[in-house]
Motif scaffolding. Structure first.
Motif, PDB file in Angstrom:
ATOM      1  N   THR A  31       0.851  -1.189   0.000  1.00 24.18           N
ATOM      2  CA  THR A  31       0.000   0.000   0.000  1.00 24.18           C
ATOM      3  C   THR A  31       0.883   1.233   0.000  1.00 24.18           C
ATOM      4  OG1 THR A  31      -0.137  -0.044   2.430  1.00 24.18           O
ATOM      5  CG2 THR A  31      -1.882  -1.163   1.185  1.00 24.18           C
ATOM      6  N   VAL A  32       0.508   2.232  -0.812  1.00 25.45           N
ATOM      7  CA  VAL A  32       1.408   3.352  -1.083  1.00 25.45           C
ATOM      8  C   VAL A  32       0.659   4.672  -1.023  1.00 25.45           C
ATOM      9  CG1 VAL A  32       3.073   4.331  -2.727  1.00 25.45           C
ATOM     10  CG2 VAL A  32       2.689   1.847  -2.668  1.00 25.45           C
ATOM     11  N   VAL A  33       1.316   5.683  -0.444  1.00 28.52           N
ATOM     12  CA  VAL A  33       0.853   7.063  -0.533  1.00 28.52           C
ATOM     13  C   VAL A  33       1.988   7.895  -1.118  1.00 28.52           C
ATOM     14  CG1 VAL A  33       1.543   7.579   1.847  1.00 28.52           C
ATOM     15  CG2 VAL A  33      -0.127   9.046   0.687  1.00 28.52           C
ATOM     16  N   VAL A  34       1.652   8.793  -2.036  1.00 31.39           N
ATOM     17  CA  VAL A  34       2.629   9.698  -2.640  1.00 31.39           C
ATOM     18  C   VAL A  34       2.271  11.119  -2.232  1.00 31.39           C
ATOM     19  CG1 VAL A  34       3.626  10.587  -4.782  1.00 31.39           C
ATOM     20  CG2 VAL A  34       3.029   8.157  -4.598  1.00 31.39           C
ATOM     21  N   LEU A  35       3.247  11.842  -1.708  1.00 37.53           N
ATOM     22  CA  LEU A  35       3.046  13.208  -1.229  1.00 37.53           C
ATOM     23  C   LEU A  35       3.852  14.165  -2.105  1.00 37.53           C
ATOM     24  CD1 LEU A  35       3.799  12.238   2.451  1.00 37.53           C
ATOM     25  CD2 LEU A  35       1.513  12.661   1.549  1.00 37.53           C
ATOM     26  N   ASP A  36       3.209  15.248  -2.542  1.00 41.74           N
ATOM     27  CA  ASP A  36       3.924  16.238  -3.338  1.00 41.74           C
ATOM     28  C   ASP A  36       3.402  17.624  -2.992  1.00 41.74           C
ATOM     29  OD1 ASP A  36       5.803  16.063  -6.040  1.00 41.74           O
ATOM     30  OD2 ASP A  36       4.617  17.902  -5.937  1.00 41.74           O
ATOM     31  N   ARG A  37       4.307  18.602  -2.967  1.00 38.88           N
ATOM     32  CA  ARG A  37       3.930  19.947  -2.561  1.00 38.88           C
ATOM     33  C   ARG A  37       3.122  20.677  -3.637  1.00 38.88           C
ATOM     34  NH1 ARG A  37      10.042  22.427  -2.959  1.00 38.88           N
ATOM     35  NH2 ARG A  37      10.136  22.599  -5.238  1.00 38.88           N
ATOM     36  N   ASP A  38       3.201  20.224  -4.898  1.00 31.69           N
ATOM     37  CA  ASP A  38       2.494  20.878  -5.995  1.00 31.69           C
ATOM     38  C   ASP A  38       1.262  20.070  -6.383  1.00 31.69           C
ATOM     39  OD1 ASP A  38       4.280  23.148  -6.509  1.00 31.69           O
ATOM     40  OD2 ASP A  38       5.737  21.607  -7.057  1.00 31.69           O
ATOM     41  N   GLU A  39       0.468  20.589  -7.309  1.00 29.11           N
ATOM     42  CA  GLU A  39      -0.737  19.871  -7.718  1.00 29.11           C
ATOM     43  C   GLU A  39      -0.460  18.893  -8.850  1.00 29.11           C
ATOM     44  OE1 GLU A  39      -3.707  22.591  -8.972  1.00 29.11           O
ATOM     45  OE2 GLU A  39      -2.546  23.402 -10.644  1.00 29.11           O
ATOM     46  N   ARG A  40       0.767  18.879  -9.351  1.00 26.19           N
ATOM     47  CA  ARG A  40       1.223  17.922 -10.362  1.00 26.19           C
ATOM     48  C   ARG A  40       2.741  18.059 -10.443  1.00 26.19           C
ATOM     49  NH1 ARG A  40      -1.033  22.262 -12.636  1.00 26.19           N
ATOM     50  NH2 ARG A  40       0.196  23.505 -14.104  1.00 26.19           N
ATOM     51  N   ALA A  41       3.397  17.127 -11.105  1.00 26.32           N
ATOM     52  CA  ALA A  41       4.847  17.199 -11.260  1.00 26.32           C
ATOM     53  C   ALA A  41       5.222  18.365 -12.160  1.00 26.32           C
ATOM     54  CB  ALA A  41       5.373  15.892 -11.858  1.00 26.32           C
ATOM     55  N   VAL A  42       6.082  19.259 -11.671  1.00 23.70           N
ATOM     56  CA  VAL A  42       6.490  20.425 -12.457  1.00 23.70           C
ATOM     57  C   VAL A  42       8.012  20.624 -12.438  1.00 23.70           C
ATOM     58  CG1 VAL A  42       4.312  21.660 -12.163  1.00 23.70           C
ATOM     59  CG2 VAL A  42       6.126  21.967 -10.471  1.00 23.70           C
ATOM     60  N   ASP A 162      -2.521   6.228  -3.176  1.00 24.47           N
ATOM     61  CA  ASP A 162      -3.144   7.455  -2.677  1.00 24.47           C
ATOM     62  C   ASP A 162      -2.216   8.632  -2.963  1.00 24.47           C
ATOM     63  OD1 ASP A 162      -4.511   9.424  -1.330  1.00 24.47           O
ATOM     64  OD2 ASP A 162      -4.266   8.554   0.666  1.00 24.47           O
ATOM     65  N   PHE A 163      -2.634   9.546  -3.833  1.00 24.53           N
ATOM     66  CA  PHE A 163      -1.852  10.746  -4.122  1.00 24.53           C
ATOM     67  C   PHE A 163      -2.391  11.908  -3.300  1.00 24.53           C
ATOM     68  CE2 PHE A 163      -0.502   8.240  -7.669  1.00 24.53           C
ATOM     69  CZ  PHE A 163       0.754   8.716  -7.994  1.00 24.53           C
ATOM     70  N   ARG A 164      -1.507  12.559  -2.576  1.00 28.47           N
ATOM     71  CA  ARG A 164      -1.870  13.742  -1.804  1.00 28.47           C
ATOM     72  C   ARG A 164      -1.094  14.932  -2.352  1.00 28.47           C
ATOM     73  NH1 ARG A 164      -2.813  11.725   4.457  1.00 28.47           N
ATOM     74  NH2 ARG A 164      -3.870   9.764   3.928  1.00 28.47           N
ATOM     75  N   TRP A 165      -1.707  15.583  -3.305  1.00 31.95           N
ATOM     76  CA  TRP A 165      -1.091  16.724  -3.940  1.00 31.95           C
ATOM     77  C   TRP A 165      -1.203  17.958  -3.038  1.00 31.95           C
ATOM     78  CZ3 TRP A 165       1.664  15.286  -7.983  1.00 31.95           C
ATOM     79  CH2 TRP A 165       1.245  14.190  -8.753  1.00 31.95           C
ATOM     80  N   ARG A 166      -0.370  18.942  -3.304  1.00 34.57           N
ATOM     81  CA  ARG A 166      -0.341  20.184  -2.535  1.00 34.57           C
ATOM     82  C   ARG A 166      -0.201  19.904  -1.038  1.00 34.57           C
ATOM     83  NH1 ARG A 166      -5.403  23.291  -3.648  1.00 34.57           N
ATOM     84  NH2 ARG A 166      -4.281  24.990  -2.612  1.00 34.57           N
ATOM     85  N   SER A 167       0.663  18.940  -0.753  1.00 40.27           N
ATOM     86  CA  SER A 167       0.949  18.558   0.637  1.00 40.27           C
ATOM     87  C   SER A 167       2.450  18.696   0.864  1.00 40.27           C
ATOM     88  CB  SER A 167       0.494  17.123   0.920  1.00 40.27           C
ATOM     89  OG  SER A 167      -0.905  16.993   0.774  1.00 40.27           O
ATOM     90  N   SER A 168       2.857  19.783   1.489  1.00 41.23           N
ATOM     91  CA  SER A 168       4.273  20.023   1.744  1.00 41.23           C
ATOM     92  C   SER A 168       4.714  19.236   2.969  1.00 41.23           C
ATOM     93  CB  SER A 168       4.527  21.513   1.972  1.00 41.23           C
ATOM     94  OG  SER A 168       4.212  22.255   0.818  1.00 41.23           O
ATOM     95  N   VAL A 169       5.859  18.583   2.864  1.00 37.67           N
ATOM     96  CA  VAL A 169       6.392  17.790   3.971  1.00 37.67           C
ATOM     97  C   VAL A 169       7.317  18.662   4.810  1.00 37.67           C
ATOM     98  CG1 VAL A 169       7.843  15.823   4.583  1.00 37.67           C
ATOM     99  CG2 VAL A 169       6.140  15.616   2.747  1.00 37.67           C
ATOM    100  N   ALA A 170       7.037  18.703   6.112  1.00 35.71           N
ATOM    101  CA  ALA A 170       7.836  19.518   7.027  1.00 35.71           C
ATOM    102  C   ALA A 170       8.934  18.711   7.694  1.00 35.71           C
ATOM    103  CB  ALA A 170       6.938  20.142   8.094  1.00 35.71           C
ATOM    104  N   SER A 171       8.652  17.443   8.019  1.00 36.49           N
ATOM    105  CA  SER A 171       9.649  16.610   8.686  1.00 36.49           C
ATOM    106  C   SER A 171       9.243  15.151   8.597  1.00 36.49           C
ATOM    107  CB  SER A 171       9.799  17.007  10.165  1.00 36.49           C
ATOM    108  OG  SER A 171       8.587  16.744  10.871  1.00 36.49           O
ATOM    109  N   ILE A 172      10.228  14.290   8.823  1.00 39.43           N
ATOM    110  CA  ILE A 172       9.999  12.846   8.875  1.00 39.43           C
ATOM    111  C   ILE A 172      10.644  12.350  10.153  1.00 39.43           C
ATOM    112  CG2 ILE A 172      10.398  10.635   7.731  1.00 39.43           C
ATOM    113  CD1 ILE A 172      10.707  12.289   5.114  1.00 39.43           C
ATOM    114  N   GLU A 173       9.850  11.662  10.979  1.00 38.55           N
ATOM    115  CA  GLU A 173      10.330  11.258  12.296  1.00 38.55           C
ATOM    116  C   GLU A 173      10.163   9.764  12.477  1.00 38.55           C
ATOM    117  OE1 GLU A 173       7.953  13.553  14.914  1.00 38.55           O
ATOM    118  OE2 GLU A 173       8.620  15.484  14.112  1.00 38.55           O
ATOM    119  N   ALA A 174      11.209   9.129  13.002  1.00 35.54           N
ATOM    120  CA  ALA A 174      11.127   7.708  13.318  1.00 35.54           C
ATOM    121  C   ALA A 174      10.147   7.490  14.453  1.00 35.54           C
ATOM    122  CB  ALA A 174      12.513   7.172  13.695  1.00 35.54           C
ATOM    123  N   SER A 175       9.480   6.337  14.424  1.00 37.77           N
ATOM    124  CA  SER A 175       8.441   6.053  15.421  1.00 37.77           C
ATOM    125  C   SER A 175       8.905   5.005  16.417  1.00 37.77           C
ATOM    126  CB  SER A 175       7.160   5.581  14.719  1.00 37.77           C
ATOM    127  OG  SER A 175       6.686   6.572  13.839  1.00 37.77           O
ATOM    128  N   GLY A 176       9.988   5.311  17.087  1.00 37.32           N
ATOM    129  CA  GLY A 176      10.454   4.442  18.164  1.00 37.32           C
ATOM    130  C   GLY A 176      10.846   3.073  17.676  1.00 37.32           C
TER     131      GLY A 176
END
Length: 376
Positions: A31-42, A162-176
């Motif tokens: 299962t996959v989610v793709v996050l991108d800050r724009d509404e399409r690849a630019v 699941d594509f989540r466009w216009r979603s800017s990533v602020a940080s990635i944190e390990a979950s223990g």
């Protein structure tokens, strides 16, 4: 209470490197989610030539490119976009360039390189009387970079990604101790067992220290789209003597030194802007002509008109006539003098992946399976 992660894999970045990882994950049943800050690849994935430059690679890049080639053909059929098996023409317009092509043909064999002598090359629709020889590289592919990434994303969405466009990533944190990670975005948190960060030249936005350690900079390219003179149709991609200095399989030949020396003596301005004179033709006939290369961590937003004029001058030599510009833009990709393929593990559940040599379209679909096999 143990709560399973929402996704097996979160991919940050919907360019070709990110899409390649999403595609490989889908083939594994993840299962996959793709996050991108724009509404399409630019970014880099739509600003390039659409050239899958397989044969001109060497070493690991060649291995990955051969795998990627088959996956491009698969994806074209599945996602419904055109993948042209028309190869590449490499034009030799001097005897030292001819020697490079002779070496390449001898080392790779007829299945990979078809050498064309002067008589055969004289029938080509480009280059005119200047061409003393040429080579056809039949394994190379072409796609339209303006449409192929979007078609792949649509197909992946239909396959459950699941594509989540216009979603800017602020940080990635390990979950223990769970071995998973939490991705904090402008639209909330996403939890996944594993994360691939594929933000290309913007890797320093999330991991500046890693980018600094690997000397990652941005390469800014001057690109032009020109009208096809006389309505000419050119199916293959076209490379020239300047291209021989940039692609490993040609640059590593003994004859390439003479090519570089000649340009340094006769046309040093072309080496100063690191020109790779090449072109592809879009389905509508417009010709993508490029490119020059400038490197900086934070490039200035201004294109030098000198670069465009040099491209137009050299393009006019190829076609034997002046060219009419339809569009201008800046290409961009991540660059590092240390590696062609940047793969780092800032956390056990996270991989930072970037192609840092301008061959993302050529190799990403072959690189992704190696990353995910390690990550999972």
């Amino acid at each position: 209470m143990n709560i399973s992660p929402t996704y097996d894999l979160a991919v940050v970045g919907a360019g070709i490197v990110g899409l390649a990882h999403a595609y490989d994950a889908v083939t594994r049943g993840l299962t996959v989610v793709v996050l991108d800050r724009d509404e399409r690849a630019v970014g880099a994935s739509i600003r390039n030539f659409g050239h899958i430059c397989t044969t001109a690679q060497t070493g690991r890049a060649l291995e990955l490119a051969l795998v990627a080639r088959e996956r491009w053909l698969q994806l074209g059929r599945k996602a419904g976009f055109d993948v042209r098996e028309c190869g590449t023409l490499v034009l030799a317009r001097a005897d030292d360039e001819r020697a490079v092509l002779e070496e390449l043909a001898a080392s790779r064999g007829a299945d990979h390189v078809r050498f064309l002598d002067r008589d055969e090359a004289s029938d080509l629709p480009i280059g005119g009387r200047d061409v003393v020889a040429a080579a056809h590289l039949p394994l190379d592919l072409r796609v339209d970079p303006r449409t192929a990434p979007a078609a792949i994303a649509r197909w992946l969405a239909d396959e459950g990604v699941d594509f989540r466009w216009r979603s800017s990533v602020a940080s990635i944190e390990a979950s223990g101790t769970s071995g998973s990670a939490t991705v904090r975005t402008s639209r909330g948190r996403v939890t996944a067992r594993r994360v691939v960060v594929a933000t290309g030249h913007d890797i320093d936005r999330l991991y500046p220290d890693l980018a600094d350690a690997r000397a990652v900079t941005r390469c800014r390219l001057q690109m032009l789209e020109v009208a096809p003179p006389g309505g000419v149709r050119i199916q293959p991609a076209v490379l020239t003597g300047l291209s021989m200095l940039r692609y490993g399989a040609m640059a590593s030949t003994a004859a390439a030194d003479a090519v570089r020396q000649r340009f340094a003596t006769d046309q040093p301005e072309l080496l100063d802007v690191e020109m790779n004179l090449m072109l592809t033709q879009r389905p509508d006939g417009a010709i993508v002509l490029g490119d020059t290369h400038h490197y900086a961590t934070t490039p200035l937003p201004f294109n030098e008109e000198q670069d465009a004029q040099l491209l137009l001058r050299e393009g006019a030599r190829l076609f034997g006539t002046d060219l009419t510009v339809l569009r201008r833009w800046s290409g961009v990709y991540a660059s590092s003098p240390q590696t062609d393929f940047l793969i780092e593990a800032p956390e056990p559940a996270v991989r930072l992946v970037a192609v840092t040599s301008g061959i993302g379209m050529t190799t990403a679909l072959g690189l992704a399976p190696t990353v995910l096999s390690d990550l999972f």
